[in-house]
Design an enzyme around this catalytic site. Structure first.
Site, PDB file in Angstrom:
ATOM      1  N   GLN A  80       0.824  -1.219   0.000  1.00 57.92           N
ATOM      2  CA  GLN A  80       0.000   0.000   0.000  1.00 57.92           C
ATOM      3  C   GLN A  80       0.859   1.271   0.000  1.00 57.92           C
ATOM      4  O   GLN A  80       0.423   2.323   0.471  1.00 57.92           O
ATOM      5  CB  GLN A  80      -0.926  -0.005   1.225  1.00 57.92           C
ATOM      6  CG  GLN A  80      -2.106  -0.963   1.089  1.00 57.92           C
ATOM      7  CD  GLN A  80      -3.088  -0.528   0.012  1.00 57.92           C
ATOM      8  OE1 GLN A  80      -3.059   0.604  -0.481  1.00 57.92           O
ATOM      9  NE2 GLN A  80      -3.963  -1.441  -0.374  1.00 57.92           N
ATOM     10  N   SER A  81       2.063   1.193  -0.542  1.00 54.86           N
ATOM     11  CA  SER A  81       3.004   2.303  -0.509  1.00 54.86           C
ATOM     12  C   SER A  81       2.447   3.613  -1.090  1.00 54.86           C
ATOM     13  O   SER A  81       2.007   3.649  -2.242  1.00 54.86           O
ATOM     14  CB  SER A  81       4.259   1.893  -1.285  1.00 54.86           C
ATOM     15  OG  SER A  81       5.062   3.017  -1.573  1.00 54.86           O
ATOM     16  N   ASN A  82       2.493   4.672  -0.275  1.00 54.51           N
ATOM     17  CA  ASN A  82       2.166   6.010  -0.790  1.00 54.51           C
ATOM     18  C   ASN A  82       3.210   6.455  -1.810  1.00 54.51           C
ATOM     19  O   ASN A  82       2.892   7.119  -2.799  1.00 54.51           O
ATOM     20  CB  ASN A  82       2.179   7.037   0.350  1.00 54.51           C
ATOM     21  CG  ASN A  82       1.104   6.804   1.388  1.00 54.51           C
ATOM     22  OD1 ASN A  82      -0.019   6.443   1.047  1.00 54.51           O
ATOM     23  ND2 ASN A  82       1.443   7.010   2.650  1.00 54.51           N
ATOM     24  N   ALA A  84       5.038   4.625  -3.856  1.00 59.59           N
ATOM     25  CA  ALA A  84       4.862   3.966  -5.155  1.00 59.59           C
ATOM     26  C   ALA A  84       3.748   4.645  -5.956  1.00 59.59           C
ATOM     27  O   ALA A  84       3.901   4.915  -7.149  1.00 59.59           O
ATOM     28  CB  ALA A  84       4.547   2.480  -4.942  1.00 59.59           C
TER      29      ALA A  84
END
Ligand SMILES: *Cc1c(COP(=O)(O)O)cnc(C)c1O
Length: 306
Positions: A80-82, A84
């Site tokens: 769920q990387s912001n 990325a």
């Protein structure tokens, strides 16, 4: 007044963020806590594909990718990387193809596609799943080599966008904040979430924007790592930024509080839930559970501790 040596950033950048982001008072939260006067710097409102702090770093990183003639951008993060998601959007804005290395415990896409992962799909990012842990260096290098072999020109952005180029975005942010804060008065401390460390490293260098008497304490609330190792990384990032920019003046040691690691990375516990609800219900401001929610929980606890 002690005049610090100014830092000049002589690097190309692309315009990706709506700046300056607002500095807003939090009167109802301050009253609810019976504590000090609280303000919030709204870097959630940088704008790019729902915003966040990585956009400032990407202004410099994507400009460098374009200068190097890249046709695609590789970066990495958790499911769920912001970072990325903002990288995928920044790449698209500049006509580059996003290639994302994402961690999941199984090394495969989860069944439930939601949140930033769903947004990455909408942005048309090519996803590569890995079980390697941060900073994902091996998977990134393998992917870069494979893309090069097939005639592509990949540009690698490290985990969190945290390198000498990326941190320049947070030198800028401190210039911006220093000006806004001077209109309010003296602030005792800036409390923020710290993880890959680039934000804090840029902020340390950006302290030069404040006169000695106006300098706030910079308190990084660690999201997922012990103070020693994170502190060493922040210092080394700040040093690499100073070298890149030809700054030879003093750099403060980073202050990191690792009392709020809670349930580990992305483990949302009662402290984060209370903090997020309190800010939402007093000020109508929404923060994320992994970073700002945890930092806010730490700030609230520090206020309660006096
Ligand atoms: C990535 C991130 C941080 C941490 O920034 P680093 O430069 O990785 O230390 C803080 N808050 C949010 C919302 C983030 O996405």
């Amino acid at each position: 007044m002690n005049q610090a040596q100014p830092i000049v950033i002589n690097l190309p950048s692309v315009d990706l963020a709506y700046l300056p982001t607002p500095l807003e008072p939090l009167p109802r939260l301050s009253a609810e806590l019976g504590g000090p006067e609280l303000w919030i710097k709204r870097d959630d409102l940088t704008g790019l594909a729902t915003g966040g702090n990585k956009t400032r770093k990407l202004s410099y990183l994507i400009a460098d990718a374009l200068e190097q003639g890249a046709d695609c951008v590789i970066t990495a993060g958790s499911t769920q990387s912001n970072h990325a998601r903002q990288t995928a959007a920044a790449a698209r804005v500049c006509g580059l193809e996003p290639q994302l290395v994402l961690f999941s415990p199984t090394g495969q896409a989860p069944e439930d596609i939601n949140g930033n992962l769903l947004l990455n799909q909408m942005l048309g990012a090519t996803l590569h799943w890995t079980t390697e842990r941060a900073p994902y260096a091996e998977t990134i290098q393998t992917l870069a080599a494979a893309l090069q072999k097939s005639g592509r020109h990949p540009y690698v952005i490290p985990y969190g966008g945290s390198n000498a180029i990326g941190i320049c975005g947070y030198i800028d942010a401190m210039d911006e904040a220093a000006e806004q804060m001077a209109d309010v008065g003296r602030f005792d401390a800036i409390v923020f979430a710290t993880s890959s460390g680039g934000t804090q490293a840029g902020m340390l260098l950006g302290m030069n924007a404040f006169s000695q008497t106006m300098r706030p304490r910079l308190v990084g609330i660690s999201v997922d790592e012990a103070q020693e190792s994170l502190g060493a990384r922040v210092s080394s990032l700040a040093q690499s930024g100073a070298e890149l920019l030809g700054y030879a003046g003093p750099i403060e040691a980073p202050e990191i509080n690792d009392d709020y690691l809670g349930g580990g990375y992305a483990g949302v516990g009662p402290a984060e839930r209370e903090a997020i609800r309190l800010l939402a219900q007093t000020e109508g401001v929404l923060v994320d559970p992994v970073y700002s929610g945890r930092a806010l929980a730490g700030l609230i606890d520090l206020i309660r501790l006096g």
